[in-house]
Design a protein around this motif. Structure first.
Motif, PDB file in Angstrom:
ATOM      1  N   ARG A  49       5.617 -30.014 -43.328  1.00 57.20           N
ATOM      2  CA  ARG A  49       6.465 -28.897 -43.755  1.00 57.20           C
ATOM      3  C   ARG A  49       7.113 -29.140 -45.128  1.00 57.20           C
ATOM      4  O   ARG A  49       7.960 -28.372 -45.567  1.00 57.20           O
ATOM      5  N   SER A  50       6.768 -30.182 -45.817  1.00 59.61           N
ATOM      6  CA  SER A  50       7.429 -30.553 -47.060  1.00 59.61           C
ATOM      7  C   SER A  50       7.451 -29.408 -48.069  1.00 59.61           C
ATOM      8  O   SER A  50       6.483 -28.670 -48.227  1.00 59.61           O
ATOM      9  N   GLU A  51       8.577 -29.292 -48.764  1.00 57.83           N
ATOM     10  CA  GLU A  51       8.714 -28.286 -49.816  1.00 57.83           C
ATOM     11  C   GLU A  51       8.584 -28.897 -51.208  1.00 57.83           C
ATOM     12  O   GLU A  51       8.814 -28.218 -52.214  1.00 57.83           O
TER      13      GLU A  51
ATOM     14  N   HIS B  72       6.686 -22.187 -44.568  1.00 56.55           N
ATOM     15  CA  HIS B  72       6.105 -23.521 -44.591  1.00 56.55           C
ATOM     16  C   HIS B  72       4.668 -23.529 -44.073  1.00 56.55           C
ATOM     17  O   HIS B  72       3.906 -24.450 -44.353  1.00 56.55           O
ATOM     18  N   ALA B  73       4.320 -22.515 -43.296  1.00 53.28           N
ATOM     19  CA  ALA B  73       2.966 -22.444 -42.752  1.00 53.28           C
ATOM     20  C   ALA B  73       1.954 -21.925 -43.762  1.00 53.28           C
ATOM     21  O   ALA B  73       0.754 -22.187 -43.628  1.00 53.28           O
TER      22      ALA B  73
ATOM     23  N   SER C 120      11.150 -25.724 -39.325  1.00 54.59           N
ATOM     24  CA  SER C 120      10.338 -25.046 -40.328  1.00 54.59           C
ATOM     25  C   SER C 120      10.468 -23.538 -40.198  1.00 54.59           C
ATOM     26  O   SER C 120      10.766 -23.008 -39.127  1.00 54.59           O
TER      27      SER C 120
ATOM     28  N   LEU D 204       4.768 -27.580 -37.096  1.00 54.29           N
ATOM     29  CA  LEU D 204       5.584 -28.009 -38.224  1.00 54.29           C
ATOM     30  C   LEU D 204       7.004 -28.285 -37.756  1.00 54.29           C
ATOM     31  O   LEU D 204       7.741 -27.380 -37.382  1.00 54.29           O
TER      32      LEU D 204
ATOM     33  N   ASP E  41       8.685 -38.335 -42.447  1.00 53.84           N
ATOM     34  CA  ASP E  41       7.987 -37.262 -43.153  1.00 53.84           C
ATOM     35  C   ASP E  41       6.681 -37.720 -43.789  1.00 53.84           C
ATOM     36  O   ASP E  41       6.098 -37.026 -44.618  1.00 53.84           O
TER      37      ASP E  41
ATOM     38  N   GLN F   4      11.335 -23.421 -35.178  1.00 54.59           N
ATOM     39  CA  GLN F   4      12.243 -22.740 -36.096  1.00 54.59           C
ATOM     40  C   GLN F   4      13.567 -22.456 -35.396  1.00 54.59           C
ATOM     41  O   GLN F   4      13.602 -21.853 -34.332  1.00 54.59           O
TER      42      GLN F   4
ATOM     43  N   THR G 241       5.389 -22.996 -36.029  1.00 53.79           N
ATOM     44  CA  THR G 241       6.676 -23.645 -36.253  1.00 53.79           C
ATOM     45  C   THR G 241       7.075 -24.335 -34.964  1.00 53.79           C
ATOM     46  O   THR G 241       7.026 -23.769 -33.896  1.00 53.79           O
TER      47      THR G 241
END
Length: 296
Positions: A28-30, A63-64, A59, A55, A281, A81, A78
């Motif tokens: 899910r990293s941004e 993110h998906a 998330s 995720l 992560d 979420q 997710t």
């Protein structure tokens, strides 16, 4: 393998996600610098035969998107979420946008999180009902969402207002109870943790490092208490009995047997979280390959 289409029949959803998926915070990293690594990992996990990517880390739908764009079949969900972090209207709008471009590829996992993690936590069951009402009004199909359900009331809501349940940090005994509440049709997709380590001290040490955060959250300890675990099991990072109940570790045969016990208890799909003592992560691609080989 079929897509999760339309309102999503239980059968088509179960077929789409298959028996095993991967649960990962790292996916899910941004961080823009990691996007290539994320999409390559997602594509490889699809090639390895996993049916879903879950995720972690609360998330959101966004993110998906890169993972769905990088793959052709695998369901991206997710897991989970938080309803306090993302408003229902925002979620519905993002869901609709993703559905236009990639129909049937996304599964919305929702949860109420924990009182210690959000100041907004209040009357969680009623809040989830209200959130689902808002999603219904916005046109998000019940068959395209699952709930993180530990207790009976939330499991019943998963049965009546969603496609099923994605419980986290549970045992096969919980899975059997959940199946009894859900009935046969809904998806039951518990998460479990895997330590690919045959040394008992080393494996349990890695497990305890991962478990510490969750033992401070009453929602989990209360749920585990219903299956005979006590405060003694929660002390010191978790007793051997608790660790062995929550983590699949050991040689290939032992890990396979532990994962199969979830299916025997009624799970349709098991979301596997690799625990190796590294950063939470990280993307443990070599270990994912080994896990895929183990499951063949």
């Amino acid at each position: 393998m079929g897509d999760v289409t339309g309102t999503g029949s239980a059968g088509s959803l179960k077929e789409a996600v298959g028996r095993y998926g991967i649960w990962s915070v790292g996916l899910r990293s941004e961080d823009p610098a990691r996007r290539g690594e994320l999409t390559e990992s997602a594509a490889e996990l699809e090639q390895l035969g996993f049916g879903a990517l879950w995720l972690g880390g609360s998330s959101g739908v966004r993110h998906a998107v890169p993972l769905i764009e990088a793959t052709s079949r695998i369901v991206v969900a997710t897991g989970i979420q938080s309803i306090w972090q993302y408003e229902a209207a925002e979620t519905a709008a993002h869901f609709a946008d993703l559905e236009k471009t990639h129909p049937g590829r996304f599964l919305l996992g929702l949860g109420v999180s924990h009182a210690k993690l959000t100041e907004r936590y209040h009357r969680p069951y009623a809040a989830m009902v209200g959130y689902l009402d808002a999603l219904d009004a916005a046109g998000v199909p019940a068959g395209r969402r699952v709930l993180a359900a530990l207790g009976p009331k939330m499991l019943e809501l998963s049965r009546d207002r969603a496609a099923g349940s994605h419980p986290y940090l549970v045992t096969p005994e919980h899975t059997a109870r959940a199946r009894g509440i859900l009935g046969d049709a809904p998806l039951l997709a518990p998460e479990t943790k895997v330590v690919l380590d045959t040394d008992p001290d080393s494996a349990r040490g890695k497990a305890r490092d991962s478990l510490a955060t969750y033992l401070a959250l009453p929602n989990y300890t209360k749920a585990l208490g219903q299956f005979g675990f006590t405060e003694d099991d929660f002390a010191g990072g978790g007793s051997d009995r608790l660790v062995d109940a929550l983590f699949a570790w050991g040689d290939d045969d032992r890990v396979r047997a532990r994962l199969e016990s979830f299916h025997a208890a009624g799970a349709d799909h098991v979301a596997l979280q690799l625990v190796d003592g590294g950063p939470r992560d990280a993307l443990p691609r070599a270990a994912w390959r080994r896990l895929a080989e183990l499951l063949r």
